[in-house]
Design a protein around this motif. Structure first.
Motif, PDB file in Angstrom:
ATOM      1  N   ILE B  45       0.856  -1.187   0.000  1.00  0.00           N
ATOM      2  CA  ILE B  45       0.000   0.000   0.000  1.00  0.00           C
ATOM      3  C   ILE B  45       0.891   1.236   0.000  1.00  0.00           C
ATOM      4  O   ILE B  45       1.784   1.369   0.849  1.00  0.00           O
ATOM      5  N   LEU B  47       0.363   5.290   0.002  1.00  0.00           N
ATOM      6  CA  LEU B  47      -0.601   6.391   0.069  1.00  0.00           C
ATOM      7  C   LEU B  47       0.145   7.715  -0.023  1.00  0.00           C
ATOM      8  O   LEU B  47       1.167   7.900   0.644  1.00  0.00           O
ATOM      9  N   ASP B  52      -4.447   6.254  -2.656  1.00  0.00           N
ATOM     10  CA  ASP B  52      -3.651   5.178  -3.241  1.00  0.00           C
ATOM     11  C   ASP B  52      -2.974   5.652  -4.514  1.00  0.00           C
ATOM     12  O   ASP B  52      -3.635   6.207  -5.382  1.00  0.00           O
ATOM     13  N   PHE B  68       3.424   0.876   3.222  1.00  0.00           N
ATOM     14  CA  PHE B  68       3.129  -0.335   3.992  1.00  0.00           C
ATOM     15  C   PHE B  68       3.535  -1.586   3.217  1.00  0.00           C
ATOM     16  O   PHE B  68       3.214  -1.702   2.031  1.00  0.00           O
TER      17      PHE B  68
END
Lengths: 597, 74
Positions: B45, B47, B52, B68
């Protein structure tokens, strides 16, 4: 035949009678077991207008067809009954060891009827079933009860499921707790057990669950285990950090509710994250029966030891109450296990109470000197205790946030759907999750169709969380697949790595049946529709497929998702069509006929 | 330009939790990953200001990047 033991144990607590009956295999093939089969039997046997806390309500405690097998994550059992919190068909799920032990003792399901005239517990030693006096443990907490019942049973390998004071006191947020730290938490199932004067169930089984095709099973299990091991979430994220690893993900996405959903981002969330839990509190992992993921935590805090909080628990006693004291969160979590309470609903109710104080609805003189305000950790912990023992305002709070807020003329301050408190995701920035919340058959809930998985975690594929495209279809599939997983007795977390094909292969290998993927998923859809039909019968309708006013009318006010809003009205139209329901959200005769309901 | 980089879970091992970084104009997320010795395939992920993005995303002054590895729960 494998998987099933083929036996149901029925216990009438009023008459003190126990009997064994064969599993109806025709029904089992259509509804699998667990949530599915118990739900169907509940709908057939219990009148929809029964008072949930009256002797007429029944408690179904059901393992799944894969519970106790060597399939990955085979620990789950399901409690099905009429919910005293909101009247819906309650189905509350738990892991640990108790469910598998029930199978080893030779039963797929227990059906508990009537009400005992004095406190009792049930003792099951393989085929030997006794209803015993529980006078000595009535009033005791879950930990004391577990120890005492095991001791009286005389076998340390026995598994205990029990209610605490909250269940005895008929709190509508009372849980049934097994193996000390695992709870069938939601929908108030502990109060139903308390209303029957049933304190606990001890079970010890020495049998095993058969596989119809052992060779096929070996291959299918190896394949599933490999997928779980190689998947980043089930192979690394959850084992290393536990489910609280979500705190930072959801917060950084800006859909992390703060102060009873008044905010959606918490700059201090890392203080109560999975990373912090691992760094400062974790003693060891605490896995359920044969679980290759082992997300369960065992922590130390403030000179004590016990279960570490899950994501929802860390959030609800943390940021949702404006609190960043991880010791206090551990303490509140431990109190919920010990006193038999659902963490999400209790934390949500305390947060609602804090907002009712903030806005002047609850007056200081009602608090008996215990602080109820955002950020006050000591007060929060004390309110958990007061809820369990229904003391002062705690008695009102024990009825859940909706009843509490409504009693002050402000039901909109309850962050709930169908009177059950919402979990840790702000639906305004996650279209599919908004739909999933609104249509959940047990009220506010994240595990009836976990759209967070595709919309935020990107599993099995990444969907744009702000787009409506395909969300009704995805939500339906997730809801139906989850119903299958709940009915076969596996953990929902397995689905981060496994798909429908894997579940079909596991069920077929164990049972010797030949479900196609479509047929297995249709079992899930059947379960969903049976639950929906029950909820319509008790008076719910399309107008209840909604969200609390704040989340319905106001866009997210701050943080990374500022300004975002769901489009629930449009999603619901698409969803009803996808489900083959009419515009009023009622399953059509054609769809019911197609599903064989 | 200055951006804030937040790392989570195993990305913190041997690195940091949060740091400000000076980057040249038109830098992409990929440049940040290279700076931190993180392979794009390790990122589950990514961000930027809560949205996203892919690793080719072009950064702006004042952006917050959150990275992440594969994690999840519920």
């Amino acid at each position: 035949m494998g998987g099933y033991t083929g036996k149901i144990l029925r216990i009438n607590l009023a008459e003190g009678k126990t009997s064994t009956e064969p599993l109806n295999m025709e029904l089992a093939k259509k509804y699998l077991g667990g949530r599915g089969l118990a739900g169907k039997m509940f709908a057939d046997e219990v009148a929809s207008d029964v008072d949930a806390l009256s002797p007429g309500n029944k408690l179904f405690i059901a393992a799944g067809v894969l519970t106790g097998t060597n399939a990955p994550t085979p620990s789950r059992y399901m409690v099905v009954t009429k919910s005293p919190l909101n009247g819906v068909i309650a189905s509350s799920n738990s892991g640990g060891y108790w469910g598998a032990e029930l199978k080893f003792a030779g039963y797929d399901m227990l059906v508990l009827e009537g009400k005992s005239d004095h406190p009792v517990y049930i003792s099951i030693k393989d085929g030997e079933v006794e209803i015993k006096d529980a006078g000595k443990v009535w009033g005791k907490d879950v930990y004391e009860t577990t120890d005492a019942l095991k001791q009286e049973f005389g076998d340390d390998k026995a598994k205990v499921l029990a209610i605490g004071p909250a269940g005895e006191n008929l709190s509508l947020m009372a849980a049934i707790v097994n193996d000390l730290y695992r709870a069938a938490g939601r929908t108030g199932v502990g109060a139903v057990m308390g209303s029957k004067n049933l304190k606990g169930i001890v079970v010890r089984g020495t049998g095993k669950v058969e596989n119809a095709n052992p060779d096929q099973m070996k291959e299918v299990v190896a394949n599933s285990l490999r997928k779980i091991r190689e998947n980043g979430v089930t192979g690394q994220g959850l084992p290393t950090y536990g489910s609280a690893v979500l705190v930072n993900i959801i917060n950084e996405t800006g859909v992390y509710p703060v102060n009873n959903f008044q905010g959606s981002y918490d700059p201090e969330a890392d203080l109560i994250s999975g990373e912090t839990l691992t760094e400062k509190y974790l003693l060891k992992k605490h896995p359920c029966y044969r679980c290759p993921i082992a997300c369960g935590r065992y922590s130390k805090w403030d000179g004590k030891e016990g279960a570490g909080p899950e994501y929802e628990t860390a959030w609800v006693f943390g940021s949702d109450c404006g609190i960043h004291d991880f010791d206090a969160i551990h303490e509140a979590n431990d109190l919920c296990n010990k006193l038999g309470l659902d963490t999400i609903s209790v934390g949500g109710t305390i947060a609602a109470g804090m907002e009712l104080v903030q806005r002047g609805y609850i007056k200081p003189e009602e608090l008996d000197g215990t602080t109820l305000e955002f950020g006050n950790a000591k007060g929060m912990v004390e309110w958990v205790r007061k809820i369990a023992y229904v003391e002062g305002l705690g008695a009102k709070m024990a009825m859940g946030s909706y009843n509490l807020a409504e009693s002050y003329g402000a039901p909109e301050l309850s962050m709930s759907v169908k009177k059950q408190e919402l979990p840790a995701y702000d639906p305004r920035g996650i279209q599919g999750q908004a739909l999933s919340y609104a249509t959940s058959n047990r009220g506010g809930c994240h595990v009836r169709g976990y759209m967070i998985s595709p919309e935020i975690l990107g599993l099995p594929e990444k969907l744009d969380r702000n787009s409506l495209e395909g969300k009704a279809t995805w939500t339906k599939i997730f809801q139906d697949l989850t119903a299958v997983i709940d009915a076969v007795g596996l953990c929902l977390f397995s689905s981060f790595a496994l798909g429908l094909t894997d579940y079909t292969a596991l069920v077929n290998a164990v049972t010797g049946f030949n479900y196609t993927d479509e047929e297995l998923l249709a079992c899930g859809e059947r379960i969903w529709n049976v639950e929906r039909l029950h909820n319509l019968k008790v008076g719910y309708s399309a107008v209840d497929d909604t969200l609390p006013k704040r989340l319905l009318n106001d866009p997210i006010s701050s943080g990374p998702s500022k300004g975002q809003m769901h489009n629930l009205p449009e999603l619901l139209v698409q969803y009803y069509a996808e489900r083959g329901w009419d515009k009023a959200g009622v399953p059509t005769p054609e769809r019911l006929n197609m599903l064989g309901i | 330009m200055r951006v804030t980089v937040k790392l989570f879970a195993t990305f913190r091992d041997g690195r940091f939790k949060v740091e400000e970084k000076n980057l040249s104009e038109d830098s992409q997320v990929l440049d940040v990953l290279q700076l931190l010795n993180i392979l794009p395939e390790e990122v589950a992920i990514c961000l930027v200001n809560g949205r996203d993005v892919k690793e080719q995303h072009v950064l702006n002054d004042g952006d917050t990047i959150a990275l992440f590895p594969p994690v999840g729960g519920g």
